[in-house]
Design a protein around this motif. Structure first.
Motif, PDB file in Angstrom:
ATOM      1  N   LYS A  31      52.908  36.747  56.595  1.00  0.00           N
ATOM      2  CA  LYS A  31      53.110  38.143  56.181  1.00  0.00           C
ATOM      3  C   LYS A  31      52.509  38.383  54.800  1.00  0.00           C
ATOM      4  CE  LYS A  31      57.441  38.923  58.751  1.00  0.00           C
ATOM      5  NZ  LYS A  31      58.903  39.186  58.598  1.00  0.00           N
ATOM      6  N   VAL A  32      52.696  37.391  53.913  1.00  0.00           N
ATOM      7  CA  VAL A  32      52.115  37.497  52.573  1.00  0.00           C
ATOM      8  C   VAL A  32      50.598  37.554  52.666  1.00  0.00           C
ATOM      9  CG1 VAL A  32      51.795  36.347  50.349  1.00  0.00           C
ATOM     10  CG2 VAL A  32      54.046  36.346  51.418  1.00  0.00           C
ATOM     11  N   GLU A  33      50.035  36.689  53.502  1.00  0.00           N
ATOM     12  CA  GLU A  33      48.575  36.641  53.635  1.00  0.00           C
ATOM     13  C   GLU A  33      48.020  37.968  54.150  1.00  0.00           C
ATOM     14  OE1 GLU A  33      45.132  33.712  55.509  1.00  0.00           O
ATOM     15  OE2 GLU A  33      47.249  33.162  55.635  1.00  0.00           O
ATOM     16  N   VAL A  34      48.724  38.590  55.090  1.00  0.00           N
ATOM     17  CA  VAL A  34      48.303  39.901  55.605  1.00  0.00           C
ATOM     18  C   VAL A  34      48.294  40.923  54.470  1.00  0.00           C
ATOM     19  CG1 VAL A  34      49.003  41.842  57.070  1.00  0.00           C
ATOM     20  CG2 VAL A  34      49.027  39.517  57.986  1.00  0.00           C
ATOM     21  N   LEU A  35      49.346  40.900  53.653  1.00  0.00           N
ATOM     22  CA  LEU A  35      49.439  41.843  52.532  1.00  0.00           C
ATOM     23  C   LEU A  35      48.378  41.564  51.475  1.00  0.00           C
ATOM     24  CD1 LEU A  35      53.319  42.028  52.224  1.00  0.00           C
ATOM     25  CD2 LEU A  35      51.804  43.942  52.766  1.00  0.00           C
ATOM     26  N   VAL A  36      48.055  40.280  51.259  1.00  0.00           N
ATOM     27  CA  VAL A  36      46.983  39.922  50.325  1.00  0.00           C
ATOM     28  C   VAL A  36      45.667  40.525  50.803  1.00  0.00           C
ATOM     29  CG1 VAL A  36      45.541  38.010  49.501  1.00  0.00           C
ATOM     30  CG2 VAL A  36      48.028  37.819  49.403  1.00  0.00           C
ATOM     31  N   ASN A  37      45.383  40.398  52.097  1.00  0.00           N
ATOM     32  CA  ASN A  37      44.140  40.951  52.639  1.00  0.00           C
ATOM     33  C   ASN A  37      44.121  42.478  52.547  1.00  0.00           C
ATOM     34  OD1 ASN A  37      42.920  38.506  53.300  1.00  0.00           O
ATOM     35  ND2 ASN A  37      43.941  38.393  55.285  1.00  0.00           N
ATOM     36  N   GLN A  38      45.272  43.098  52.789  1.00  0.00           N
ATOM     37  CA  GLN A  38      45.354  44.555  52.655  1.00  0.00           C
ATOM     38  C   GLN A  38      45.129  44.976  51.202  1.00  0.00           C
ATOM     39  OE1 GLN A  38      49.192  45.651  54.241  1.00  0.00           O
ATOM     40  NE2 GLN A  38      48.580  45.305  56.367  1.00  0.00           N
ATOM     41  N   THR A  39      45.685  44.184  50.286  1.00  0.00           N
ATOM     42  CA  THR A  39      45.499  44.460  48.860  1.00  0.00           C
ATOM     43  C   THR A  39      44.031  44.337  48.483  1.00  0.00           C
ATOM     44  OG1 THR A  39      47.718  43.613  48.370  1.00  0.00           O
ATOM     45  CG2 THR A  39      46.181  43.778  46.521  1.00  0.00           C
ATOM     46  N   ASN A  40      43.388  43.278  48.958  1.00  0.00           N
ATOM     47  CA  ASN A  40      41.967  43.084  48.660  1.00  0.00           C
ATOM     48  C   ASN A  40      41.118  44.223  49.215  1.00  0.00           C
ATOM     49  OD1 ASN A  40      42.288  40.731  47.241  1.00  0.00           O
ATOM     50  ND2 ASN A  40      41.891  39.386  48.979  1.00  0.00           N
ATOM     51  N   THR A  41      41.461  44.676  50.414  1.00  0.00           N
ATOM     52  CA  THR A  41      40.734  45.799  51.010  1.00  0.00           C
ATOM     53  C   THR A  41      40.867  47.039  50.132  1.00  0.00           C
ATOM     54  OG1 THR A  41      41.080  44.936  53.249  1.00  0.00           O
ATOM     55  CG2 THR A  41      40.547  47.271  53.058  1.00  0.00           C
ATOM     56  N   LYS A  42      42.074  47.259  49.615  1.00  0.00           N
ATOM     57  CA  LYS A  42      42.309  48.407  48.733  1.00  0.00           C
ATOM     58  C   LYS A  42      41.542  48.263  47.417  1.00  0.00           C
ATOM     59  CE  LYS A  42      44.691  51.291  50.995  1.00  0.00           C
ATOM     60  NZ  LYS A  42      44.130  52.652  51.221  1.00  0.00           N
ATOM     61  N   ILE A  43      41.418  47.021  46.928  1.00  0.00           N
ATOM     62  CA  ILE A  43      40.669  46.787  45.694  1.00  0.00           C
ATOM     63  C   ILE A  43      39.199  47.158  45.895  1.00  0.00           C
ATOM     64  CG2 ILE A  43      39.798  44.984  44.135  1.00  0.00           C
ATOM     65  CD1 ILE A  43      42.533  43.595  44.459  1.00  0.00           C
ATOM     66  N   ILE A  44      38.656  46.800  47.055  1.00  0.00           N
ATOM     67  CA  ILE A  44      37.268  47.161  47.362  1.00  0.00           C
ATOM     68  C   ILE A  44      37.132  48.680  47.482  1.00  0.00           C
ATOM     69  CG2 ILE A  44      35.330  46.841  48.943  1.00  0.00           C
ATOM     70  CD1 ILE A  44      36.253  44.304  47.455  1.00  0.00           C
ATOM     71  N   GLU A  45      38.104  49.305  48.145  1.00  0.00           N
ATOM     72  CA  GLU A  45      38.094  50.770  48.276  1.00  0.00           C
ATOM     73  C   GLU A  45      38.172  51.429  46.901  1.00  0.00           C
ATOM     74  OE1 GLU A  45      40.801  54.367  50.220  1.00  0.00           O
ATOM     75  OE2 GLU A  45      41.152  52.293  50.851  1.00  0.00           O
ATOM     76  N   LEU A  46      39.040  50.891  46.057  1.00  0.00           N
ATOM     77  CA  LEU A  46      39.160  51.396  44.689  1.00  0.00           C
ATOM     78  C   LEU A  46      37.825  51.284  43.961  1.00  0.00           C
ATOM     79  CD1 LEU A  46      40.946  52.355  42.273  1.00  0.00           C
ATOM     80  CD2 LEU A  46      41.356  49.936  41.790  1.00  0.00           C
ATOM     81  N   GLY A  47      37.121  50.169  44.197  1.00  0.00           N
ATOM     82  CA  GLY A  47      35.823  49.974  43.559  1.00  0.00           C
ATOM     83  C   GLY A  47      34.831  51.060  43.931  1.00  0.00           C
ATOM     84  N   GLY A  48      34.838  51.462  45.204  1.00  0.00           N
ATOM     85  CA  GLY A  48      33.932  52.521  45.642  1.00  0.00           C
ATOM     86  C   GLY A  48      34.212  53.836  44.934  1.00  0.00           C
ATOM     87  N   HIS A  49      35.487  54.175  44.820  1.00  0.00           N
ATOM     88  CA  HIS A  49      35.854  55.426  44.141  1.00  0.00           C
ATOM     89  C   HIS A  49      35.625  55.323  42.630  1.00  0.00           C
ATOM     90  CE1 HIS A  49      37.375  57.323  47.733  1.00  0.00           C
ATOM     91  NE2 HIS A  49      38.118  56.261  48.007  1.00  0.00           N
ATOM     92  N   SER A  50      35.838  54.129  42.074  1.00  0.00           N
ATOM     93  CA  SER A  50      35.563  53.926  40.646  1.00  0.00           C
ATOM     94  C   SER A  50      34.078  54.114  40.361  1.00  0.00           C
ATOM     95  CB  SER A  50      35.998  52.514  40.216  1.00  0.00           C
ATOM     96  OG  SER A  50      37.395  52.356  40.324  1.00  0.00           O
ATOM     97  N   GLN A  51      33.251  53.680  41.310  1.00  0.00           N
ATOM     98  CA  GLN A  51      31.803  53.836  41.164  1.00  0.00           C
ATOM     99  C   GLN A  51      31.427  55.319  41.098  1.00  0.00           C
ATOM    100  OE1 GLN A  51      29.506  52.086  44.393  1.00  0.00           O
ATOM    101  NE2 GLN A  51      27.981  51.352  42.934  1.00  0.00           N
ATOM    102  N   HIS A  52      32.046  56.136  41.953  1.00  0.00           N
ATOM    103  CA  HIS A  52      31.779  57.577  41.938  1.00  0.00           C
ATOM    104  C   HIS A  52      32.269  58.208  40.632  1.00  0.00           C
ATOM    105  CE1 HIS A  52      31.914  57.391  46.607  1.00  0.00           C
ATOM    106  NE2 HIS A  52      30.695  57.188  46.158  1.00  0.00           N
ATOM    107  N   LEU A  53      33.439  57.764  40.179  1.00  0.00           N
ATOM    108  CA  LEU A  53      33.987  58.304  38.931  1.00  0.00           C
ATOM    109  C   LEU A  53      33.094  57.936  37.754  1.00  0.00           C
ATOM    110  CD1 LEU A  53      36.249  59.744  37.385  1.00  0.00           C
ATOM    111  CD2 LEU A  53      37.465  57.559  37.270  1.00  0.00           C
ATOM    112  N   TYR A  54      32.644  56.687  37.722  1.00  0.00           N
ATOM    113  CA  TYR A  54      31.762  56.261  36.636  1.00  0.00           C
ATOM    114  C   TYR A  54      30.472  57.085  36.644  1.00  0.00           C
ATOM    115  CZ  TYR A  54      28.784  53.480  33.627  1.00  0.00           C
ATOM    116  OH  TYR A  54      27.936  53.092  32.617  1.00  0.00           O
ATOM    117  N   GLY A  55      29.943  57.336  37.836  1.00  0.00           N
ATOM    118  CA  GLY A  55      28.727  58.139  37.942  1.00  0.00           C
ATOM    119  C   GLY A  55      28.930  59.549  37.412  1.00  0.00           C
ATOM    120  N   ALA A  56      30.081  60.149  37.738  1.00  0.00           N
ATOM    121  CA  ALA A  56      30.382  61.505  37.257  1.00  0.00           C
ATOM    122  C   ALA A  56      30.535  61.512  35.735  1.00  0.00           C
ATOM    123  CB  ALA A  56      31.662  62.017  37.920  1.00  0.00           C
ATOM    124  N   LEU A  57      31.186  60.492  35.196  1.00  0.00           N
ATOM    125  CA  LEU A  57      31.346  60.397  33.739  1.00  0.00           C
ATOM    126  C   LEU A  57      29.995  60.213  33.051  1.00  0.00           C
ATOM    127  CD1 LEU A  57      34.549  58.168  33.614  1.00  0.00           C
ATOM    128  CD2 LEU A  57      34.331  60.443  32.591  1.00  0.00           C
TER     129      LEU A  57
END
Length: 372
Positions: free
Chosen positions: A14-40
């Protein structure tokens, strides 16, 4: 017929599943951070064209810009160091097996996700100021649970990572490696005691990751919102002209509000996700150590075993243990060859005294945080 899974195996999965979900969210966050950095970056170019901006506003704007540029340097460093490390460990190829989500191809998006999520290492040192290997190892530990490339890389950086790896590193290195050592116990009562300790750790970490995922989702939502606000601001700014003195009072006020928006947006890039910070930090360690005079035995002992103490303190944070538990834990750690090899530590440093010192440090830390 397959053997029925133990409670610990079920909870660890169960922990491993949540770790993978967390990592997926980190990658998703990176994509949105990239857009924010571009706008800034784009709105920065518009501000750079405006003349006669008051010195106080200009200073504030330049400080915001520098924070953002430093963050981008950190992103580039994580990406470049990772690429270098994977070539070294795989003979030029890119590692993939055994790594966390997104680690096999740590491009700009993933690097931005790491930089935004973790901001600084658990030591309080910015990732960008660490040496190349340490910076890469920190990023890999966070995204990949501490596992470096195929080809015998093992736990990236060994004992140095004990004080750097975030909670993902604690969980996988702790539960997967040490938990596997339960097989060597013959006495059922001892095995059950240890299994109960690791069950508590697994359930604690499940709660932590669930909360971190909520925090990541909230950050993503805010970044999307502020990126849209920056885009709208840019459309407005181009109508103001490029001379501050010729702008109307309302336009000057609006321009000031956009500086505030740029500041809050930049903080969304650089402020770490608190739910993924180590539970026990180097600051906590130093606070306890500072209570003793330089040459006292306890202080010298702590300094000698610093990395291991910080690691175990994170592993056992908010986990209640008694003397018997700690004896079994010490024995389990010491006998587990896989753990010793992957962490590159001296097994002679693992004993009951170590776990008793950690217990003492944690109790002090709980009391301190309760009072503060």
């Amino acid at each position: 017929m397959s053997k029925e899974k133990t409670k610990l195996q079920i909870e660890s999965e169960k922990v491993e599943v949540l770790v993978n979900q967390t990592n997926t969210k980190i990658i998703e966050l990176g994509g949105h951070s990239q857009h924010l950095y571009g706008a800034l970056d784009l709105i920065q170019s518009l501000f750079d064209k405006i003349r006669n901006v008051p010195s106080d506003r200009q200073k504030e704007y330049e400080e915001i810009k520098q924070i953002r540029l430093t963050w981008k340097q950190q992103v580039d460093k994580i990406e470049n160091d990772y690429e270098t490390a994977t070539k070294v460990h795989t003979g030029g190829g890119i590692a993939g097996a055994g790594l966390g989500v997104g680690v096999a191809m740590l491009g700009p998006t993933a690097a931005m996700g790491v930089a935004t999520t973790f901001g600084v290492a658990s030591t309080g040192t910015a990732i960008s100021t660490l040496s190349g290997a340490a910076a890469t190892n920190a990023a890999l530990a966070w995204l990949g649970g501490g596992t470096l490339a195929a080809g015998g890389g093992g736990m990236a950086g060994g004992s140095a990572l004990l004080a750097l790896a975030g909670p993902i590193g604690w969980t996988l290195a702790g539960i997967a490696i040490i938990g596997s050592g339960l097989l060597m116990w013959k006495a059922k009562s001892d095995k059950e005691r240890l299994e109960n300790v690791f069950l508590l750790i697994s359930k604690r970490d499940q709660t932590s990751y669930k909360e971190a995922i909520v925090e990541l989702n909230e950050r993503i939502s805010r970044i999307i919102n502020e990126t849209q606000m920056l885009n709208a601001a840019m459309i407005n700014i181009v109508t103001f002209g490029t001379d501050y003195n010729k702008m109307t009072e309302e336009q000057q006020y609006t321009l000031g509000s956009y500086v505030n928006l740029m500041n809050s947006s930049t903080q969304l890039l650089v402020n770490p996700i608190m739910g993924l910070q180590p539970k026990f930090s180097e600051e906590d360690f130093n606070r306890f150590k500072s209570r003793f005079y330089p040459c006292t035995d306890i202080r010298l002992y702590c300094e000698k075993n610093k990395d291991l103490i910080i690691y175990i303190a994170n592993l056992l944070y908010k986990i209640t243990t008694d003397e018997t538990d700690r004896k079994l834990l010490a024995k389990s750690f010491k006998k587990n060859k896989e753990f010793i090899e992957k962490m590159k530590i001296d097994k002679n440093n693992i004993d009951l005294e170590l776990f008793n010192v950690v217990d003492r440090i944690l109790k002090f830390t709980y009391t301190y945080h309760k009072k503060s």
